[in-house]
Write a protein that holds these residues in place. Structure first.
Motif, PDB file in Angstrom:
ATOM      1  N   PHE A  91      41.729  40.080  48.358  1.00  0.00           N
ATOM      2  CA  PHE A  91      41.341  40.338  46.772  1.00  0.00           C
ATOM      3  C   PHE A  91      40.901  41.739  46.910  1.00  0.00           C
ATOM      4  O   PHE A  91      40.341  42.259  46.705  1.00  0.00           O
ATOM      5  CB  PHE A  91      40.794  39.240  46.704  1.00  0.00           C
ATOM      6  CG  PHE A  91      41.311  38.051  46.426  1.00  0.00           C
ATOM      7  CD1 PHE A  91      40.661  36.575  47.671  1.00  0.00           C
ATOM      8  CD2 PHE A  91      41.762  36.872  45.530  1.00  0.00           C
ATOM      9  CE1 PHE A  91      40.651  35.587  47.229  1.00  0.00           C
ATOM     10  CE2 PHE A  91      42.289  35.849  45.522  1.00  0.00           C
ATOM     11  CZ  PHE A  91      42.016  35.261  46.748  1.00  0.00           C
ATOM     12  N   PHE A 104      40.269  40.172  38.276  1.00  0.00           N
ATOM     13  CA  PHE A 104      40.745  40.374  40.075  1.00  0.00           C
ATOM     14  C   PHE A 104      42.395  40.052  39.631  1.00  0.00           C
ATOM     15  O   PHE A 104      42.800  38.908  39.312  1.00  0.00           O
ATOM     16  CB  PHE A 104      40.013  39.311  40.533  1.00  0.00           C
ATOM     17  CG  PHE A 104      38.934  39.017  41.324  1.00  0.00           C
ATOM     18  CD1 PHE A 104      37.671  39.468  40.392  1.00  0.00           C
ATOM     19  CD2 PHE A 104      38.358  39.681  42.542  1.00  0.00           C
ATOM     20  CE1 PHE A 104      36.206  39.746  40.764  1.00  0.00           C
ATOM     21  CE2 PHE A 104      37.403  39.938  43.594  1.00  0.00           C
ATOM     22  CZ  PHE A 104      36.605  40.005  41.981  1.00  0.00           C
ATOM     23  N   GLY A 105      43.074  40.216  41.109  1.00  0.00           N
ATOM     24  CA  GLY A 105      44.651  40.008  41.196  1.00  0.00           C
ATOM     25  C   GLY A 105      44.625  38.321  42.341  1.00  0.00           C
ATOM     26  O   GLY A 105      43.324  37.994  42.205  1.00  0.00           O
ATOM     27  N   GLN A 106      45.870  37.743  42.155  1.00  0.00           N
ATOM     28  CA  GLN A 106      46.177  36.564  42.657  1.00  0.00           C
ATOM     29  C   GLN A 106      45.439  36.547  44.184  1.00  0.00           C
ATOM     30  O   GLN A 106      45.765  35.591  44.573  1.00  0.00           O
ATOM     31  CB  GLN A 106      46.792  35.927  42.449  1.00  0.00           C
ATOM     32  CG  GLN A 106      46.893  35.599  40.604  1.00  0.00           C
ATOM     33  CD  GLN A 106      45.936  34.672  40.439  1.00  0.00           C
ATOM     34  OE1 GLN A 106      46.349  33.836  41.310  1.00  0.00           O
ATOM     35  NE2 GLN A 106      44.848  35.357  39.768  1.00  0.00           N
ATOM     36  N   ARG A 109      47.907  37.212  51.145  1.00  0.00           N
ATOM     37  CA  ARG A 109      47.754  36.369  52.140  1.00  0.00           C
ATOM     38  C   ARG A 109      48.194  36.573  53.409  1.00  0.00           C
ATOM     39  O   ARG A 109      49.660  36.707  53.399  1.00  0.00           O
ATOM     40  CB  ARG A 109      47.630  34.396  52.049  1.00  0.00           C
ATOM     41  CG  ARG A 109      46.908  33.756  51.102  1.00  0.00           C
ATOM     42  CD  ARG A 109      47.387  33.537  49.953  1.00  0.00           C
ATOM     43  NE  ARG A 109      46.029  33.247  49.037  1.00  0.00           N
ATOM     44  CZ  ARG A 109      45.266  33.490  47.683  1.00  0.00           C
ATOM     45  NH1 ARG A 109      45.805  34.648  46.847  1.00  0.00           N
ATOM     46  NH2 ARG A 109      44.782  32.904  47.025  1.00  0.00           N
TER      47      ARG A 109
ATOM     48  N   TYR B  36      31.305  34.661  37.904  1.00  0.00           N
ATOM     49  CA  TYR B  36      32.987  34.481  37.631  1.00  0.00           C
ATOM     50  C   TYR B  36      33.142  32.931  38.709  1.00  0.00           C
ATOM     51  O   TYR B  36      32.066  32.185  39.449  1.00  0.00           O
ATOM     52  CB  TYR B  36      33.359  35.193  38.952  1.00  0.00           C
ATOM     53  CG  TYR B  36      33.434  37.121  38.464  1.00  0.00           C
ATOM     54  CD1 TYR B  36      32.301  37.637  38.601  1.00  0.00           C
ATOM     55  CD2 TYR B  36      34.794  37.190  38.308  1.00  0.00           C
ATOM     56  CE1 TYR B  36      32.538  39.208  38.052  1.00  0.00           C
ATOM     57  CE2 TYR B  36      34.797  38.560  38.132  1.00  0.00           C
ATOM     58  CZ  TYR B  36      33.288  39.181  37.774  1.00  0.00           C
ATOM     59  OH  TYR B  36      33.900  40.886  37.232  1.00  0.00           O
ATOM     60  N   SER B  41      42.055  28.501  46.092  1.00  0.00           N
ATOM     61  CA  SER B  41      41.764  29.872  46.550  1.00  0.00           C
ATOM     62  C   SER B  41      42.769  30.801  45.299  1.00  0.00           C
ATOM     63  O   SER B  41      43.088  31.834  46.260  1.00  0.00           O
ATOM     64  CB  SER B  41      43.105  29.625  47.737  1.00  0.00           C
ATOM     65  OG  SER B  41      44.677  29.027  47.771  1.00  0.00           O
ATOM     66  N   GLN B  42      41.976  31.037  44.086  1.00  0.00           N
ATOM     67  CA  GLN B  42      43.270  31.889  43.584  1.00  0.00           C
ATOM     68  C   GLN B  42      42.651  32.878  43.759  1.00  0.00           C
ATOM     69  O   GLN B  42      40.729  32.884  43.958  1.00  0.00           O
ATOM     70  CB  GLN B  42      43.128  30.793  41.775  1.00  0.00           C
ATOM     71  CG  GLN B  42      43.741  29.853  41.349  1.00  0.00           C
ATOM     72  CD  GLN B  42      44.251  29.392  40.675  1.00  0.00           C
ATOM     73  OE1 GLN B  42      43.636  30.186  39.824  1.00  0.00           O
ATOM     74  NE2 GLN B  42      44.646  28.002  39.955  1.00  0.00           N
ATOM     75  N   GLY B  43      42.615  33.927  42.768  1.00  0.00           N
ATOM     76  CA  GLY B  43      42.126  34.825  41.950  1.00  0.00           C
ATOM     77  C   GLY B  43      40.711  34.251  41.467  1.00  0.00           C
ATOM     78  O   GLY B  43      40.627  33.953  41.142  1.00  0.00           O
ATOM     79  N   PRO B  44      39.909  35.214  41.691  1.00  0.00           N
ATOM     80  CA  PRO B  44      38.209  34.848  41.057  1.00  0.00           C
ATOM     81  C   PRO B  44      39.063  34.959  39.606  1.00  0.00           C
ATOM     82  O   PRO B  44      39.247  36.494  39.191  1.00  0.00           O
ATOM     83  CB  PRO B  44      37.142  35.699  41.555  1.00  0.00           C
ATOM     84  CG  PRO B  44      37.354  35.630  43.304  1.00  0.00           C
ATOM     85  CD  PRO B  44      38.970  35.925  43.061  1.00  0.00           C
ATOM     86  N   GLN B  45      38.243  34.298  38.656  1.00  0.00           N
ATOM     87  CA  GLN B  45      38.072  34.367  37.202  1.00  0.00           C
ATOM     88  C   GLN B  45      37.124  34.446  36.110  1.00  0.00           C
ATOM     89  O   GLN B  45      35.637  34.391  36.702  1.00  0.00           O
ATOM     90  CB  GLN B  45      38.569  32.770  36.797  1.00  0.00           C
ATOM     91  CG  GLN B  45      38.879  33.114  35.501  1.00  0.00           C
ATOM     92  CD  GLN B  45      39.045  32.056  34.569  1.00  0.00           C
ATOM     93  OE1 GLN B  45      38.599  30.516  34.971  1.00  0.00           O
ATOM     94  NE2 GLN B  45      39.941  32.095  33.246  1.00  0.00           N
TER      95      GLN B  45
END
Lengths: 113, 111
Positions: A91, A104-106, A109, B36, B41-45
């Motif tokens: 990430f 953050f980006g997505q 993987r 956060y 398993s997405q990007g942290p928000q």
């Protein structure tokens, strides 16, 4: 205003190949952070960069890993001679300045086969 | 690595307030508290951050104790979509500015 863009979203590499992960920060953001997340584990800090400078790379493995954030273009995390243990989600996050929130980006993987 | 301590897991009933504690007893004067969350398993928000005053936004409230050694994130009306791992971190913008995550709290909102 587009968010942090990472590509590719999924990357498969054979052992010994190179992996290049790209991160385009949000518009106006000059600070970039990279993290690695192994399956079922937390986020591990890797490196913090500002434009053209590496500020803190204390979380980067000593060999095979490098990062850059050039004046123009995205930040790149490069992994040379990948091994199975490099399989993880990577990430990146960006922030406008030192004391503003980072987004953050997505993630990318990476699977090493 | 991480400078914070959080309970590994918590449950909350849907519609109720979720109160997530964080201990940061070694926090220094320049360090901010950030929260956060990571859904699946997405990007942290990003949720919220503060220095010493309590903060509120459309997502949550952050309560920081007067001595700044601990804080609580409050989700006022938890929904099933708030099920996630919540991370509390401290960040010093004037000293490396890095953000190091701990294990976080896995919040499960139950119907």
């Amino acid at each position: 205003n587009a968010g942090v863009m990472q590509n590719p979203r999924h990357l498969v590499r054979r052992r010994g190949q190179e992996a290049r992960l790209r991160c385009s920060p949000m518009k106006g953001h000059s600070h970039v952070y990279w993290y690695r997340q192994l399956p079922e584990e937390g986020l591990k800090f890797m490196v913090y960069l500002q434009k053209e400078n590496i500020i803190d790379e204390s979380g980067m493995p000593k060999e095979r890993f490098s990062a850059e954030f050039p004046k123009e273009g995205p930040s790149i995390l490069r992994i040379q001679q990948v091994v199975r243990g490099d399989s993880a989600a990577y990430f990146c996050a960006s922030s406008q300045s030192m004391n503003t929130e980072a987004f953050f980006g997505q993630g990318t993987r990476l699977t090493v086969v | 690595d991480a400078k914070t301590t959080q309970p590994p897991s918590m449950d909350c009933a849907e519609g109720r307030a979720a109160n997530l504690p964080c201990n940061h007893s070694t926090i220094s004067g320049n360090e901010y508290v950030y929260w956060y969350r990571q859904i699946h398993s997405q990007g942290p928000q990003y949720i919220i951050h503060g220095l010493k005053n309590n903060e509120t936004n459309e997502m949550a409230s952050l309560i920081i104790t007067e001595d700044r050694k601990s804080s609580t994130l409050i989700l006022p009306h938890a929904t099933l979509r708030d099920t996630a791992v919540y991370y509390c971190i401290v960040r010093d913008p004037y000293n490396n500015n890095d953000m190091r995550f701990g294990a976080g709290t896995r919040l499960t909102v139950k119907p």
